[in-house]
Motif scaffolding. Structure first.
Motif, PDB file in Angstrom:
ATOM      1  N   ILE A 187       1.194   5.795   0.134  1.00 52.33           N
ATOM      2  CA  ILE A 187       0.657   7.072   0.603  1.00 52.33           C
ATOM      3  C   ILE A 187       0.449   7.992  -0.606  1.00 52.33           C
ATOM      4  O   ILE A 187       1.323   8.100  -1.453  1.00 52.33           O
ATOM      5  N   TRP A 210       0.847  -1.181   0.000  1.00 53.43           N
ATOM      6  CA  TRP A 210       0.000   0.000   0.000  1.00 53.43           C
ATOM      7  C   TRP A 210       0.886   1.236   0.000  1.00 53.43           C
ATOM      8  O   TRP A 210       2.011   1.208   0.491  1.00 53.43           O
ATOM      9  N   SER A 225      -4.065  10.102   2.227  1.00 56.63           N
ATOM     10  CA  SER A 225      -4.679   8.820   1.882  1.00 56.63           C
ATOM     11  C   SER A 225      -3.659   7.692   1.858  1.00 56.63           C
ATOM     12  O   SER A 225      -2.463   7.918   1.710  1.00 56.63           O
ATOM     13  N   LEU A 226      -4.182   6.499   2.009  1.00 58.02           N
ATOM     14  CA  LEU A 226      -3.420   5.252   1.976  1.00 58.02           C
ATOM     15  C   LEU A 226      -4.124   4.361   0.964  1.00 58.02           C
ATOM     16  O   LEU A 226      -5.325   4.110   1.100  1.00 58.02           O
ATOM     17  N   PHE A 265      -1.774   4.102  10.298  1.00 53.58           N
ATOM     18  CA  PHE A 265      -1.789   5.206   9.346  1.00 53.58           C
ATOM     19  C   PHE A 265      -1.878   6.478  10.184  1.00 53.58           C
ATOM     20  O   PHE A 265      -2.833   6.658  10.947  1.00 53.58           O
ATOM     21  N   THR A 266      -0.871   7.321  10.093  1.00 54.62           N
ATOM     22  CA  THR A 266      -0.798   8.502  10.948  1.00 54.62           C
ATOM     23  C   THR A 266      -0.278   9.687  10.165  1.00 54.62           C
ATOM     24  O   THR A 266       0.365   9.515   9.131  1.00 54.62           O
ATOM     25  N   SER A 315       1.636  12.184   5.799  1.00 56.14           N
ATOM     26  CA  SER A 315       1.197  10.965   6.476  1.00 56.14           C
ATOM     27  C   SER A 315       2.190   9.855   6.197  1.00 56.14           C
ATOM     28  O   SER A 315       3.040   9.959   5.305  1.00 56.14           O
ATOM     29  N   LYS A 316       2.073   8.804   6.989  1.00 55.31           N
ATOM     30  CA  LYS A 316       2.906   7.619   6.792  1.00 55.31           C
ATOM     31  C   LYS A 316       2.140   6.408   7.286  1.00 55.31           C
ATOM     32  O   LYS A 316       1.163   6.525   8.028  1.00 55.31           O
ATOM     33  N   ALA A 317       2.587   5.252   6.854  1.00 53.44           N
ATOM     34  CA  ALA A 317       1.991   3.985   7.271  1.00 53.44           C
ATOM     35  C   ALA A 317       3.105   3.083   7.772  1.00 53.44           C
ATOM     36  O   ALA A 317       4.180   3.037   7.186  1.00 53.44           O
ATOM     37  N   TYR A 327      -4.329   9.408  14.168  1.00 52.24           N
ATOM     38  CA  TYR A 327      -3.821   8.037  14.172  1.00 52.24           C
ATOM     39  C   TYR A 327      -4.990   7.140  13.825  1.00 52.24           C
ATOM     40  O   TYR A 327      -6.077   7.285  14.386  1.00 52.24           O
TER      41      TYR A 327
END
Length: 168
Positions: free
Chosen positions: A21, A19, A58-59, A44-45, A33-35, A159
């Motif tokens: 970003i 997945w 988005s992710l 996901f934050t 954001s990052k995952a 978060y």
């Protein structure tokens, strides 16, 4: 033949794919954001910024061919530190200016929750504006990408832990 489920099961050692970003920086925004993988979930934050006409993070799943036409429901097990409204995003076409399918979900508390959403409750939207409520199953035959988006026009950090996303 009807498939039983399409499951994205997140966590260390689970096969959920790569997945990625996609934030408002693609249009000049400053949200970040990052995952990251947790033991049994994906975290996901990030921070949503409205500067430079920004406002979304988005992710998204890898590009592929996802036939969702035989499913009636979307189920998410998640928890969040906020009561902001996230959305499940389904893309038939990936260019940003073409319509997407979206449905909102949000946490009621800070514990794990499971929500089940009928696919008929998804809306067709274009660049965040609702065009039509409801989608026809026929349209769901050639989905290219699935994801999560936070585009609630509110600045601030968030978060979101996602245990799984399932279609059945």
């Amino acid at each position: 033949m009807k498939k039983d489920t399409l499951l994205f099961d997140f966590g260390v050692g689970k096969d959920f794919g790569n997945w990625s970003i996609v934030n408002d920086g693609v249009m000049g925004g400053l949200s970040q954001s990052k995952a990251s993988l947790e033991t049994d979930a994906l975290l996901f934050t990030g921070n949503v910024s409205l500067e430079n006409n920004g406002g979304f993070v988005s992710l998204r799943s890898p590009l592929g061919s996802y036939d969702l036409s035989s499913y009636g429901y979307c189920e998410i097990r998640f928890k969040s530190d906020t009561q902001r409204k996230f959305e499940v995003l389904i893309e038939k076409d990936t260019p940003f200016y073409l319509p997407k399918f979206r449905v909102k979900f949000g946490a009621k508390g800070k514990d794990w929750e499971t929500v089940t959403i009928p696919l008929r409750d998804f809306e067709i939207s274009r660049m965040g504006t609702t065009i039509q409520k409801g989608i026809e199953p026929e349209v769901l035959k050639e989905i290219q990408r699935i994801g999560f988006i936070l585009a609630d026009k509110q600045e601030g950090t968030f978060y979101l832990w996602i245990d799984y996303l399932k279609f059945y």
